[in-house]
Design an enzyme around this catalytic site. Structure first.
Site, PDB file in Angstrom:
ATOM      1  N   LYS A  22       0.852  -1.206   0.000  1.00 23.04           N
ATOM      2  CA  LYS A  22       0.000   0.000   0.000  1.00 23.04           C
ATOM      3  C   LYS A  22       0.876   1.240   0.000  1.00 23.04           C
ATOM      4  O   LYS A  22       0.673   2.161  -0.800  1.00 23.04           O
ATOM      5  CB  LYS A  22      -0.882  -0.009   1.247  1.00 23.04           C
ATOM      6  N   ASN A  23       1.881   1.269   0.897  1.00 16.09           N
ATOM      7  CA  ASN A  23       2.649   2.507   1.079  1.00 16.09           C
ATOM      8  C   ASN A  23       3.662   2.750  -0.032  1.00 16.09           C
ATOM      9  O   ASN A  23       4.228   3.825  -0.130  1.00 16.09           O
ATOM     10  CB  ASN A  23       3.318   2.516   2.460  1.00 16.09           C
ATOM     11  N   CYS A 118      -4.884  12.929  12.708  1.00 15.45           N
ATOM     12  CA  CYS A 118      -5.550  11.642  12.505  1.00 15.45           C
ATOM     13  C   CYS A 118      -5.443  10.902  13.837  1.00 15.45           C
ATOM     14  O   CYS A 118      -4.814  11.373  14.772  1.00 15.45           O
ATOM     15  CB  CYS A 118      -4.928  10.869  11.357  1.00 15.45           C
ATOM     16  N   ARG A 123       0.626  14.766  12.869  1.00 10.82           N
ATOM     17  CA  ARG A 123       1.109  14.522  11.505  1.00 10.82           C
ATOM     18  C   ARG A 123       1.236  15.806  10.675  1.00 10.82           C
ATOM     19  O   ARG A 123       0.609  15.977   9.641  1.00 10.82           O
ATOM     20  CB  ARG A 123       0.231  13.478  10.820  1.00 10.82           C
ATOM     21  N   ASP A 308       4.516   0.502  12.057  1.00  7.02           N
ATOM     22  CA  ASP A 308       3.277  -0.069  11.498  1.00  7.02           C
ATOM     23  C   ASP A 308       3.068  -1.517  11.914  1.00  7.02           C
ATOM     24  O   ASP A 308       2.042  -2.103  11.591  1.00  7.02           O
ATOM     25  CB  ASP A 308       3.282   0.016   9.965  1.00  7.02           C
ATOM     26  N   ARG A 400      -8.692  -0.285   4.479  1.00  8.26           N
ATOM     27  CA  ARG A 400      -7.723   0.673   3.926  1.00  8.26           C
ATOM     28  C   ARG A 400      -6.407  -0.026   3.576  1.00  8.26           C
ATOM     29  O   ARG A 400      -5.706   0.384   2.674  1.00  8.26           O
ATOM     30  CB  ARG A 400      -7.438   1.776   4.946  1.00  8.26           C
TER      31      ARG A 400
HETATM   32  C1  EPZ Z   1       4.425   6.850   6.264  1.00  9.02           C
HETATM   33  O1  EPZ Z   1       3.674   7.923   6.791  1.00  9.02           O
HETATM   34  C2  EPZ Z   1       3.461   5.679   6.173  1.00  9.02           C
HETATM   35  N1  EPZ Z   1       2.363   6.022   5.280  1.00  9.02           N
HETATM   36  C3  EPZ Z   1       2.917   5.350   7.566  1.00  9.02           C
HETATM   37  O2  EPZ Z   1       2.073   4.204   7.436  1.00  9.02           O
HETATM   38  C4  EPZ Z   1       4.089   5.000   8.473  1.00  9.02           C
HETATM   39  O3  EPZ Z   1       3.612   4.746   9.770  1.00  9.02           O
HETATM   40  C5  EPZ Z   1       5.077   6.180   8.490  1.00  9.02           C
HETATM   41  O4  EPZ Z   1       5.501   6.482   7.143  1.00  9.02           O
HETATM   42  C6  EPZ Z   1       6.324   5.875   9.326  1.00  9.02           C
HETATM   43  O5  EPZ Z   1       6.963   4.753   8.809  1.00  9.02           O
HETATM   44  C7  EPZ Z   1       2.562   5.981   3.943  1.00  9.02           C
HETATM   45  O6  EPZ Z   1       3.646   5.672   3.466  1.00  9.02           O
HETATM   46  C8  EPZ Z   1       1.393   6.325   3.076  1.00  9.02           C
HETATM   47  P1  EPZ Z   1       6.550  10.174   8.423  1.00  9.02           P
HETATM   48  P2  EPZ Z   1       4.318   9.419   6.819  1.00  9.02           P
HETATM   49  O7  EPZ Z   1       6.530  11.420   7.621  1.00  9.02           O
HETATM   50  O8  EPZ Z   1       5.144   9.624   5.604  1.00  9.02           O
HETATM   51  C9  EPZ Z   1       6.402  13.348  11.918  1.00  9.02           C
HETATM   52  C10 EPZ Z   1       0.156   2.907   7.730  1.00  9.02           C
HETATM   53  O9  EPZ Z   1      -0.309   2.377   8.739  1.00  9.02           O
HETATM   54  N2  EPZ Z   1       6.452  14.330  10.830  1.00  9.02           N
HETATM   55  O10 EPZ Z   1       7.759   9.285   8.350  1.00  9.02           O
HETATM   56  O11 EPZ Z   1       3.245  10.356   7.120  1.00  9.02           O
HETATM   57  C11 EPZ Z   1       5.070  12.615  11.938  1.00  9.02           C
HETATM   58  O12 EPZ Z   1       4.121  13.371  12.658  1.00  9.02           O
HETATM   59  C12 EPZ Z   1       0.684   4.325   7.784  1.00  9.02           C
HETATM   60  O13 EPZ Z   1       0.275   2.331   6.610  1.00  9.02           O
HETATM   61  C13 EPZ Z   1       6.650  15.684  11.143  1.00  9.02           C
HETATM   62  O14 EPZ Z   1       6.768  16.043  12.305  1.00  9.02           O
HETATM   63  O15 EPZ Z   1       5.286   9.276   8.080  1.00  9.02           O
HETATM   64  C14 EPZ Z   1       5.401  11.320  12.619  1.00  9.02           C
HETATM   65  O16 EPZ Z   1       5.391  11.497  14.019  1.00  9.02           O
HETATM   66  C15 EPZ Z   1       0.446   4.969   9.136  1.00  9.02           C
HETATM   67  N3  EPZ Z   1       6.670  16.589  10.140  1.00  9.02           N
HETATM   68  C16 EPZ Z   1       6.827  11.044  12.146  1.00  9.02           C
HETATM   69  O17 EPZ Z   1       7.345  12.302  11.683  1.00  9.02           O
HETATM   70  C17 EPZ Z   1       6.549  16.227   8.826  1.00  9.02           C
HETATM   71  O18 EPZ Z   1       6.615  17.110   7.943  1.00  9.02           O
HETATM   72  C18 EPZ Z   1       6.914  10.036  11.013  1.00  9.02           C
HETATM   73  O19 EPZ Z   1       6.203  10.558   9.942  1.00  9.02           O
HETATM   74  C19 EPZ Z   1       6.362  14.856   8.524  1.00  9.02           C
HETATM   75  C20 EPZ Z   1       6.322  13.925   9.540  1.00  9.02           C
END
Ligand code: EPZ
Length: 422
Positions: A22-23, A118, A123, A308, A400
């Site tokens: 998915k991701n 969310c 996020r 995850d 999802r």
């Molecule tokens: C991706 O989300 C995945 N989603 C998530 O999977 C996964 O949990 C996550 O990476 C971490 O591995 C997809 O790929 C579609 P991040 P993403 O940016 O890119 C903070 C699932 O269950 N952050 O690495 O949104 C954020 O709040 C989903 O399939 C900032 O602070 O994750 C979080 O605490 C859930 N500022 C941490 O970093 C930003 O600009 C990790 O977020 C971006 C992120």
């Protein structure tokens, strides 16, 4: 809203096919915006999130057709009619923000709604904005939307991210493929889904090196052409189903699974007493010595233990011998499955980002509620091992990220059915 009824039914035996990630698919699909030529994705998973991304791309004027009952996606963004990703779609799925980098790179402008919070955390998108501004974009927040423009095009730069964000890495890398000059992205995320995206971009003519390491270098090019790409296997679905024989006993082969996708996770399962064997067809998982041993877990960016899989691992630890400490370091609120597991007789204490789980001999079936995608499947795993019936409500969360979960688990002997809401 549908529910899923699971009845503890002893050891599982057989094979489970693992779908495309998915991701990975959610970042590969917006890559079509970078070129006016068609992009074909094979091994695509059939999930509601993919439908949401399809709707978003179509709202921009892209063509997306789903072939071979959803396993092949044919995308083309030759004539786009809009560069605005609407709040109504983005609020449902954060990954919608992955159109920002491509739109900015190809059209020099984009208006993307902030996703809003969310269940698992605030996020924000500050890391995305900082990276794109380093490439020369001007981005301002107005009425809940990011208004981004680069009237003279993006310019390559050296940029170090404060945190190895997956989505920010994907947005910045996609944007940099069409920037003037070269970009060096430091502290980049290393997830397999990013490696898969770069392999696809390279097929489209992008010049990128370093994917899978913390430093990715991109040499901007004039334009990208079409390509055909096979979506990488879903390591989170793989890890989820590896936990089924671990929590129930028996032996299950996960078709398409490879050890390099689940490194740190597999190490923890092995330490708990689970046997994992690489076969020609995938990974064979069994639990020859009965109840697993408790192990501690800390979630980290890849190649660390994936956030995850934290909820699913907690379900296993609820049945382990001993006490396990799970530390969630990626998201600020990702223990909502804990109170639901406690309803099933689990012994869990949550303090901030740490959950302490004392394993119990036997979980008991109960009505429980899914709160987010990975929590929902954690409750199903617990239900597979529990005595009696467990009813998991709000399973739209499940749809999802997990295709045909009932059929896949029934196929290895689980007693599970979907109850349609009246
Ligand atoms: C991706 O989300 C995945 N989603 C998530 O999977 C996964 O949990 C996550 O990476 C971490 O591995 C997809 O790929 C579609 P991040 P993403 O940016 O890119 C903070 C699932 O269950 N952050 O690495 O949104 C954020 O709040 C989903 O399939 C900032 O602070 O994750 C979080 O605490 C859930 N500022 C941490 O970093 C930003 O600009 C990790 O977020 C971006 C992120």
């Amino acid at each position: 809203m549908d529910s899923i009824l699971v009845t503890g039914n002893g050891p599982l035996r057989g094979q489970i096919p693992i779908a495309g990630a998915k991701n990975a698919c959610l970042t590969l699909m917006p890559a079509t915006l970078l070129s006016e030529e068609p992009l074909t994705l094979t091994n695509a998973p059939r999930l509601s999130d993919i439908k949401t991304m399809t709707a978003l791309l179509q709202s921009l004027g892209a063509e997306v057709s789903s072939l071979q009952s959803g396993q092949v996606l044919a995308l083309s963004s030759h004539d786009l009619t809009s560069q605005t990703a609407d709040y109504e779609i983005v609020r449902k799925m954060r990954a919608s923000n992955l159109v920002l980098g491509p739109l900015l790179a190809r059209f020099g402008q984009a208006v993307v709604s902030l996703p809003g919070g969310c269940a698992i955390g605030a996020r924000p998108m500050d890391l995305h904005v900082e990276g794109l501004e380093a490439l020369g974009a001007e981005i301002e927040l107005k009425d809940g939307y990011l208004h981004a423009k680069a009237p003279k095009g993006l310019i390559g730069a050296v940029h170090e991210m404060r945190f190895a964000s997956v989505g920010a890495t994907e947005n910045i890398v996609m944007a940099a493929t069409l920037a003037k000059g070269s970009t060096v992205l430091k502290n980049a995320a290393r997830e397999p889904e990013i490696v898969d995206l770069v392999e696809c971009l390279r097929k489209m003519g992008a010049q990128i090196t370093g994917e899978g390491t913390s430093t990715i270098e991109i040499q901007g090019v004039e334009r990208l052409h079409g390509a055909t790409h096979q979506v990488v296997t879903d390591r989170i679905e793989l890890g989820t189903y590896m936990l089924a024989p671990a929590i129930c006993g028996g032996e299950v082969e996960l078709l398409g699974g490879r050890m390099n996708l689940v490194g740190a996770f597999a190490e923890k399962l092995t330490a708990a007493g689970v046997v994992i064997e690489e076969t020609k067809a995938g990974l064979k998982v069994s639990r020859p010595n009965g109840r697993v041993q408790a192990v501690d877990v800390v979630t980290e960016p890849f190649p660390g233990f994936p956030t995850d899989l934290q909820a699913q691992m907690m379900a296993l630890m609820c049945t382990a011998e001993g006490t396990s400490v799970l530390e969630e370091r990626i998201f600020e609120n990702r223990f909502m499955h804990a109170p639901e597991l406690v309803r099933m007789g689990a012994a869990i204490e949550v303090h901030g980002g740490t959950a302490t789980v004392t394993g119990v001999e036997q979980l008991k079936g109960a009505p429980v509620m899914a709160t987010d995608l990975r929590a929902s499947v954690s409750l199903i795993l617990a239900g597979l091992a529990a005595e009696g019936e467990t009813i998991v409500s709000r399973v739209y969360h499940l749809d999802r990220g997990y295709e045909q979960v009932v059929r896949k688990l029934e196929g290895v002997g689980a007693k599970i059915e979907r109850i349609k809401s009246q």
